[in-house]
Design an enzyme around this catalytic site. Structure first.
Site, mmCIF file in Angstrom:
data_model
loop_
_atom_site.group_PDB
_atom_site.id
_atom_site.type_symbol
_atom_site.label_atom_id
_atom_site.label_comp_id
_atom_site.label_asym_id
_atom_site.label_seq_id
_atom_site.Cartn_x
_atom_site.Cartn_y
_atom_site.Cartn_z
ATOM 1 N N ARG A 137 0.918 -1.087 0.271
ATOM 2 C CA ARG A 137 0.026 0.110 0.001
ATOM 3 C C ARG A 137 0.913 1.262 0.169
ATOM 4 O O ARG A 137 0.523 2.215 0.410
ATOM 5 C CB ARG A 137 -0.896 0.010 1.417
ATOM 6 N N ARG A 138 2.285 1.144 -0.475
ATOM 7 C CA ARG A 138 3.173 2.199 -0.478
ATOM 8 C C ARG A 138 3.436 2.653 -1.815
ATOM 9 O O ARG A 138 4.566 3.133 -1.954
ATOM 10 C CB ARG A 138 4.286 1.703 0.552
ATOM 11 N N CYS A 157 1.117 20.513 -11.464
ATOM 12 C CA CYS A 157 -0.207 20.680 -11.452
ATOM 13 C C CYS A 157 -0.797 18.994 -11.033
ATOM 14 O O CYS A 157 -1.347 18.723 -10.094
ATOM 15 C CB CYS A 157 -0.986 20.757 -12.632
ATOM 16 N N ARG A 177 -3.543 19.376 -8.328
ATOM 17 C CA ARG A 177 -3.807 20.504 -7.372
ATOM 18 C C ARG A 177 -4.874 21.366 -8.033
ATOM 19 O O ARG A 177 -5.580 22.250 -7.644
ATOM 20 C CB ARG A 177 -2.755 21.103 -6.879
ATOM 21 N N SER A 178 -4.847 21.476 -9.610
ATOM 22 C CA SER A 178 -5.361 22.389 -10.492
ATOM 23 C C SER A 178 -5.627 21.933 -11.738
ATOM 24 O O SER A 178 -4.717 21.078 -12.397
ATOM 25 C CB SER A 178 -4.345 23.707 -10.529
ATOM 26 N N ASP A 180 -7.277 22.950 -15.683
ATOM 27 C CA ASP A 180 -8.042 23.702 -16.673
ATOM 28 C C ASP A 180 -8.697 22.701 -17.270
ATOM 29 O O ASP A 180 -8.316 22.094 -18.266
ATOM 30 C CB ASP A 180 -6.669 24.419 -17.438
ATOM 31 N N ASN A 188 -4.945 15.085 -19.719
ATOM 32 C CA ASN A 188 -4.673 14.500 -18.464
ATOM 33 C C ASN A 188 -5.211 13.090 -18.407
ATOM 34 O O ASN A 188 -4.286 12.353 -18.035
ATOM 35 C CB ASN A 188 -4.696 15.323 -17.451
ATOM 36 N N HIS A 218 -11.432 24.204 -12.684
ATOM 37 C CA HIS A 218 -11.807 25.563 -13.144
ATOM 38 C C HIS A 218 -11.860 25.365 -14.491
ATOM 39 O O HIS A 218 -11.291 24.821 -15.207
ATOM 40 C CB HIS A 218 -11.139 26.717 -12.642
#
Length: 276
Positions: A137-138, A157, A177-178, A180, A188, A218
């Site tokens: 689990r690592r 990102c 984290r972000s 578009d 992605n 966003h």
């Protein structure tokens, strides 16, 4: 309908209908003309794709799979931080005069760390564990390294992958984290789904579930009309994902090891404004 289309359309509708606009706030990103690039966003979006059922390619617009794979191999296989090693131009805006983006992305993947089994970088550690410790689990990577952020042209990102084997299936979580939604979501999702398929094949496993966790999903203000047009389209069925089955070494994959067959999609020729 491609399941990826359903996820994209539902997520974009939710953002547009229920999201938070930062119009009244100071923001870092700017358009090329210097105007602040504002967004409407949703926090904590989690999308799940079952790769054993279909490959998550959008049909409301074309995803250029070979270019998307080229970028993921640039980071995970070449472990490069230089745009001269990449066939596309998507990173040029962040590169210095020598083509470097600093201690970001592939640079972090190529750093070797000491383990009891020996010295390995993050990619080779994942490959080792998938073959020798599949129930661990690592099995994860992280390129958001605080001590090096000041030397990165762009903070990562998509910064972390966690791999988990259930039976014979390889599952994975991408933490981002972000996001578009217009410029990068379909891109992605495709490239990291392809990465899971690559790792599964060279480890004697089958692709399972791919979970995409987005902290800040966003849509930029100047992207809204384009997104509204895309999500109004009638999607087609998902294409067939084809990968060279003879490859058993991750470092032997190339952009030409992959293709999408029976790929029917809507044409999309509009230039997307990029905020930097």
């Amino acid at each position: 309908m491609s399941f990826a289309d359903k996820v994209f359309i539902d997520t974009c509708k939710d953002i547009l209908q229920n999201g938070f606009w930062d119009t009244e706030l100071e923001v870092r990103p700017k358009w090329e003309d210097g105007t602040p690039a504002h967004t409407v966003k949703k926090f904590g979006v989690v999308n799940r794709y079952d790769l054993s059922k279909e490959f998550p390619a959008l049909t409301v617009r074309k995803t250029f799979l070979k270019s998307a794979v080229d970028e993921i191999l640039w980071i995970w296989q070449k472990k490069s931080n230089n745009v001269n090693d990449l066939r596309g131009n998507i990173w040029d805006a962040w590169a210095d005069e020598n083509g470097s983006i600093g201690k970001a992305y592939g640079y972090q993947m190529g750093i070797k760390h000491h383990y009891k089994e020996g010295d390995m970088d993050q990619v080779d550690r994942v490959l080792y564990d998938l073959k020798h410790n599949p129930q661990s689990r690592r099995i994860l990577t992280n390129i958001y390294v605080h001590q090096d952020l000041s030397e990165m042209a762009l903070y990562p990102c998509a910064y972390s992958m966690t791999f988990n084997v259930t039976g014979k299936k390889l599952n994975a979580i991408l933490n981002q984290r972000s996001q578009d939604m217009l410029a990068a979501n379909g891109w992605n999702v495709c490239q990291y789904a392809a990465l899971v398929c690559m790792f599964a094949q060279v480890s004697g496993l089958e692709p399972g579930e791919f979970v995409h966790v987005i902290a800040d999903a966003h849509i930029y203000d100047r992207h809204v009309p384009i997104v509204e047009e895309l999500i109004s389209r009638e999607p087609y069925d998902a294409p067939d994902f084809v990968m060279d089955k003879s490859i058993t070494d991750f470092y032997k994959f190339t952009r030409d090891s992959f293709s999408l067959e029976n790929y029917k999609y809507h044409e999309f020729n509009e230039k997307i404004p990029v905020a930097i």
